[in-house]
Write an enzyme that holds these catalytic residues in place. Structure first.
Site, PDB file in Angstrom:
ATOM      1  CG  ASP A  13      -1.888  -1.025   1.310  1.00 51.42           C
ATOM      2  OD1 ASP A  13      -2.036  -1.708   0.298  1.00 51.42           O
ATOM      3  OD2 ASP A  13      -2.530  -1.166   2.353  1.00 51.42           O
TER       4      ASP A  13
ATOM      5  CG  ASP B  30      -5.797  -1.182   8.452  1.00 48.34           C
ATOM      6  OD1 ASP B  30      -4.872  -0.392   8.168  1.00 48.34           O
ATOM      7  OD2 ASP B  30      -5.640  -2.427   8.435  1.00 48.34           O
TER       8      ASP B  30
HETATM    9  C1  UD1 Z   1      -0.461  -4.696   9.384  1.00 46.74           C
HETATM   10  C2  UD1 Z   1      -1.707  -4.727   8.549  1.00 46.74           C
HETATM   11  C3  UD1 Z   1      -2.158  -3.321   8.171  1.00 46.74           C
HETATM   12  C4  UD1 Z   1      -2.287  -2.473   9.419  1.00 46.74           C
HETATM   13  C5  UD1 Z   1      -1.028  -2.533  10.267  1.00 46.74           C
HETATM   14  C6  UD1 Z   1      -1.154  -1.807  11.588  1.00 46.74           C
HETATM   15  C7  UD1 Z   1      -1.441  -6.799   7.324  1.00 46.74           C
HETATM   16  C8  UD1 Z   1      -1.276  -7.458   6.003  1.00 46.74           C
HETATM   17  N1  UD1 Z   1      -1.452  -5.471   7.316  1.00 46.74           N
HETATM   18  O1  UD1 Z   1       0.569  -4.139   8.569  1.00 46.74           O
HETATM   19  O2  UD1 Z   1      -3.413  -3.413   7.503  1.00 46.74           O
HETATM   20  O3  UD1 Z   1      -2.520  -1.131   9.038  1.00 46.74           O
HETATM   21  O4  UD1 Z   1      -0.686  -3.904  10.549  1.00 46.74           O
HETATM   22  O5  UD1 Z   1      -2.239  -2.282  12.298  1.00 46.74           O
HETATM   23  O6  UD1 Z   1      -1.626  -7.436   8.341  1.00 46.74           O
HETATM   24  N2  UD1 Z   1       7.589  -0.571  11.170  1.00 46.74           N
HETATM   25  C9  UD1 Z   1       8.924  -0.278  11.230  1.00 46.74           C
HETATM   26  N3  UD1 Z   1       9.819  -1.304  11.109  1.00 46.74           N
HETATM   27  C10 UD1 Z   1       9.430  -2.597  10.933  1.00 46.74           C
HETATM   28  C11 UD1 Z   1       8.048  -2.885  10.890  1.00 46.74           C
HETATM   29  C12 UD1 Z   1       7.142  -1.843  11.003  1.00 46.74           C
HETATM   30  O7  UD1 Z   1       9.313   0.872  11.389  1.00 46.74           O
HETATM   31  O8  UD1 Z   1      10.291  -3.484  10.834  1.00 46.74           O
HETATM   32  C13 UD1 Z   1       6.614   0.533  11.273  1.00 46.74           C
HETATM   33  C14 UD1 Z   1       5.832   0.711   9.981  1.00 46.74           C
HETATM   34  O9  UD1 Z   1       6.545   1.544   9.100  1.00 46.74           O
HETATM   35  C15 UD1 Z   1       4.566   1.337  10.461  1.00 46.74           C
HETATM   36  C16 UD1 Z   1       4.378   0.723  11.858  1.00 46.74           C
HETATM   37  O10 UD1 Z   1       5.641   0.195  12.240  1.00 46.74           O
HETATM   38  O11 UD1 Z   1       4.721   2.723  10.590  1.00 46.74           O
HETATM   39  C17 UD1 Z   1       3.341  -0.375  11.920  1.00 46.74           C
HETATM   40  O12 UD1 Z   1       3.676  -1.390  11.035  1.00 46.74           O
HETATM   41  P1  UD1 Z   1       3.194  -2.898  11.249  1.00 46.74           P
HETATM   42  O13 UD1 Z   1       2.424  -3.004  12.525  1.00 46.74           O
HETATM   43  O14 UD1 Z   1       4.370  -3.779  11.055  1.00 46.74           O
HETATM   44  O15 UD1 Z   1       2.183  -3.073  10.060  1.00 46.74           O
HETATM   45  P2  UD1 Z   1       2.099  -4.249   8.996  1.00 46.74           P
HETATM   46  O16 UD1 Z   1       2.314  -5.557   9.673  1.00 46.74           O
HETATM   47  O17 UD1 Z   1       2.899  -3.911   7.807  1.00 46.74           O
END
Ligand code: UD1
Length: 438
Positions: free
Chosen positions: A131, A319
């Site tokens: 996204d 979301d």
């Molecule tokens: C999942 C969901 C998405 C939802 C999000 C938060 C899926 C397929 N998608 O996305 O719909 O919006 O959870 O509820 O399940 N981050 C870092 N480093 C990392 C990992 C994450 O900085 O290694 C940051 C991301 O940039 C973001 C935040 O942490 O700003 C949350 O990300 P994360 O909870 O990991 O979301 P997703 O698992 O990608």
């Protein structure tokens, strides 16, 4: 045609929605399993050779992409649409490479990293796209795998992780990342010894994954809390598991019912997974009743503006932020909506403004001044949730709103237009023959 070929054909022949405003949504809808859970459950199947079956699988493009990814890793994947199940036959020997052509189309493909590494000792996963909602790095995933004893390199657009045998460790996440928690869980269940994941995500989808892994024979304590403790085991077994219901789709219906001053009963939903969001709707003036298998939202007047602050679960879900903006755009009064998870989730505000919404953003805050009605216009969908928000905004606009790039919406909302029509909305899906620009 395979599901992915069908999806490719759909992308080659773009479609759009034509939404006429003015309908009050009334009736009943049923929510299926959560997209954000089922994709990880499918990845978790890799952990056990044999046949795993997953129920309540939504009919969405992302499931087709994950199915194709698992096939390329050596699995047989069968979809029974009538039964809403996916059956995954996992071989003893898996391939370990997830290519860019699939991973770029679905960021959740990264979920195969942990289980592949645990099963095969190596995982080469292309760096994902996904996204358009801000930078979504993978540093927590990588740091956690390093703690578990893996080597991780970035090679030619791939994350290449290797470990003959992962070993348990204590991992502190800087932020309760959903994806990192899931990957590290799936890596650690076959690690040698005890792993502790601190500041873990607590989303219902994490609990769902823990439930399935435990059924497979994993030893996990603390599911749903911010400390997960995993005692590694040597081998897991395949299982049958039913996906947790989709709280974001359920929440979207609740918001849409409130905005359109409607009366919608949502079946197969868990109100307990949406407490803050439903409470906001009550503050906005709606009546929310829990039912035997979900909830009913009734609204008989223009909503009152309501502030919302997104946070990891159990906070208000990021979301549902587009729906919160859309709701406040037609509410009486002014609201402040704050986004704490993604840096550029507000990028779709420009589209909402095209519909006449009065929204001013400053950093991660948005001030929304409600007006009685929005004004129809052509708008473009930047991502799944913004797309759903734009369609719902079109329901409270005068005239006909055309929403393009709806393949994003199809990624997360099974038969969204059909369900809206069931509730009385005037929405048509049609081919979009205009040139497509990214
Ligand atoms: C999942 C969901 C998405 C939802 C999000 C938060 C899926 C397929 N998608 O996305 O719909 O919006 O959870 O509820 O399940 N981050 C870092 N480093 C990392 C990992 C994450 O900085 O290694 C940051 C991301 O940039 C973001 C935040 O942490 O700003 C949350 O990300 P994360 O909870 O990991 O979301 P997703 O698992 O990608």
């Amino acid at each position: 045609m395979s599901p992915v070929e069908t999806a490719n054909a759909a992308l080659a022949h773009p479609q759009r929605f034509r939404v006429s405003g003015g309908a009050r949504l009334v009736g009943e809808v049923r929510v299926t399993g959560a997209k954000n859970s089922v994709l990880k459950l499918m990845a978790a199947a890799l952990l056990a050779p044999g046949t795993t079956s997953i129920g309540e699988v939504p009919e969405i493009l992302d499931v087709a992409i994950m199915s194709e990814l698992l096939r390329r890793l050596g699995c047989d994947v069968e979809r029974d649409a009538a039964a809403s199940t996916v059956t995954i036959n996992v071989p003893e020997q898996l391939h370990h490479r997830a290519d860019y052509d699939l991973v770029r189309r679905m960021r959740a493909s990264i979920a195969v990293l942990g289980p592949l590494l645990a099963r095969t000792g190596e995982a080469d996963v292309a760096l994902p796209g996904g996204d358009a909602i801000g930078s979504r790095p993978l540093d927590f995933h990588v740091a956690g795998l390093l703690k578990l004893g893996a080597t991780v390199e970035n090679e030619h657009g791939f994350i290449v992780a290797k470990a003959k045998q992962l070993t348990g460790a204590t991992i502190w996440l800087d932020f309760p990342s959903v994806g990192a928690t899931e990957n590290l869980l799936m890596a650690s269940v076959l690690a040698d010894g005890r792993t502790e994941i601190d500041n873990a995500a607590r989303e219902p989808e994490i609990v769902d994954l823990c439930t399935m892994l435990t059924l497979m024979g994993a030893e996990i304590e603390g599911a749903g809390s911010s400390t997960l403790v995993v005692h590694g085991v040597d081998r897991l077994q395949p299982v049958n598991h039913v996906t947790v219901s989709d709280r974001i789709v359920a929440g979207t219906w609740a918001m849409a019912a409130t905005m359109t001053q409607g009366d919608v009963t949502v079946h197969n939903a868990n109100a307990g997974h949406l407490e803050i969001a439903l409470d906001k709707l009550v503050t906005a003036g709606a009546t929310v009743d829990r039912t035997a298998d979900g909830f009913r939202v009734i609204m008989d007047r223009r909503p009152t503006a309501v502030d919302a602050v997104t946070l990891p679960f159990p906070g208000f879900p990021t979301d549902l932020l587009p729906m919160a903006l859309a709701l406040n755009a037609v509410a009486s009064g002014t609201a402040m909506v704050t986004e704490n998870v993604y840096e550029s989730r507000f990028s779709f505000v420009n589209e909402l403004s095209r519909l006449g919404a009065d929204i001013r953003t400053d950093g991660h805050h948005a001030i929304v001044r409600g007006r009685p009605q929005l004004s129809s216009a052509p708008v473009t969908t930047p991502d799944i949730r913004a797309g759903a928000g734009l369609v719902i905004a079109g329901l409270v606009a005068d005239g006909e709103t055309v929403v393009t790039k709806i393949h994003h919406i199809d990624r997360g909302y099974p038969a969204f237009d059909e369900q809206l029509r069931t509730l009385g909305a005037d929405i048509v899906r049609e081919d979009d023959d205009q040139p497509q620009f990214d």
